[in-house]
Scaffold this motif. Sequence first.
Motif, PDB file in Angstrom:
ATOM      1  N   ALA A 208      34.598  46.892  30.809  1.00 30.23           N
ATOM      2  CA  ALA A 208      35.769  46.117  31.247  1.00 30.23           C
ATOM      3  C   ALA A 208      35.814  46.002  32.764  1.00 30.23           C
ATOM      4  O   ALA A 208      36.165  44.954  33.317  1.00 30.23           O
ATOM      5  N   PHE A 209      35.437  47.074  33.449  1.00 34.26           N
ATOM      6  CA  PHE A 209      35.412  47.098  34.915  1.00 34.26           C
ATOM      7  C   PHE A 209      34.432  46.054  35.460  1.00 34.26           C
ATOM      8  O   PHE A 209      34.762  45.304  36.380  1.00 34.26           O
ATOM      9  N   ASN A 210      33.237  45.989  34.883  1.00 30.35           N
ATOM     10  CA  ASN A 210      32.246  45.010  35.330  1.00 30.35           C
ATOM     11  C   ASN A 210      32.649  43.585  34.981  1.00 30.35           C
ATOM     12  O   ASN A 210      32.569  42.682  35.810  1.00 30.35           O
ATOM     13  N   LEU A 211      33.105  43.372  33.758  1.00 32.13           N
ATOM     14  CA  LEU A 211      33.474  42.019  33.332  1.00 32.13           C
ATOM     15  C   LEU A 211      34.725  41.509  34.044  1.00 32.13           C
ATOM     16  O   LEU A 211      34.938  40.296  34.148  1.00 32.13           O
ATOM     17  N   ASN A 212      35.526  42.430  34.578  1.00 31.35           N
ATOM     18  CA  ASN A 212      36.706  42.019  35.350  1.00 31.35           C
ATOM     19  C   ASN A 212      36.320  41.191  36.574  1.00 31.35           C
ATOM     20  O   ASN A 212      37.120  40.393  37.074  1.00 31.35           O
ATOM     21  N   LEU A 213      35.089  41.381  37.063  1.00 31.33           N
ATOM     22  CA  LEU A 213      34.628  40.585  38.196  1.00 31.33           C
ATOM     23  C   LEU A 213      34.607  39.103  37.837  1.00 31.33           C
ATOM     24  O   LEU A 213      34.954  38.243  38.665  1.00 31.33           O
TER      25      LEU A 213
END
Length: 315
Positions: A208-213
């Motif tokens: 989720a942290f990466n895809l939030n970009l």
Amino acid sequence: MNKQFAIDVKEGLSTSPKRLSSKYFYDEKGSALFSKIMKLPEYYLTNAEFEIFEKKASEIIKLLGVTHQKSFDLIELGAGDGYKTIELLKALDAHHFQYQYTPIDISAKALDQIEKNIHQQLPNKKISPKLGDYFHILHDLKPSPLSKVILFLGSNIGNMENVEANSFLTHLSENLSKGDKLILGVDLKKSKDIVLPAYNDSQGVTSAFNLNLLSRINSELDADFNTDLFEHTPMYDEQEGVAKSAIKSIVNQEVEIKSLDMKVAFKKEEQIHTEISRKYDDIIIQKICLNTGLNIVGKITDSQNYFADYIIEKQ
């Protein structure tokens, strides 16, 4: 609109292979997700370095060579919430050392948090937080007659390629005086069975942290990324000691970014490289310190030898 963000997104998605800088992970939602990551059981880095500061603060102090006769400046780059550093402050205060603690961060929210945390645990401690760029503030602090101890923790240097890390340390060294010290926290080389879960947790928080970009690009640059059509992809080269993160397209697709007046085509399995996380040993640390005017004077590890804090001195 953040102009530099727009420039970097346009450039990064126009290159081959595509890439986006990890520094853009940390919008409000991204920062909150990273705080969750640091508390995950798989993310060993935070607990390993915390153990060093909690159990071996006296060893750190001894290697720093500070004395009760002279005050010194304790300056932290990218202080965050100060979770680990507070353990060092407690030890310094318990032994009546005289120092001024200056946390530096580009996030006002982070500085507010560290002030709250220190007030809760060390209510009589006064600190001098500084908002802004590390090197600008260090340059302004250089004329101080006090010796300096710089903290750069959390293996933040691991987000840099070796050449970039060497350049960073050279720049840092230029803002120090002879005898000043640096505590450099780094993640050590270890097996992929330990490293990979730290970047691909079972709860999906890192994903989720990466895809939030991509969501950030949607909201700030009027794009139409469908995050369901991309997936977080962690990799680790055990021999080289480099973990990498990417965002992979799971279908052939095209994304429009209206604010940049561009359309970006993705082939199935094509990746956007987002982050590296270098793991270290003594040889690599010596390499990145080469010709910087900095010399390693000590090393302290946690009980599992996962993490190390190197004590480095300006020559």
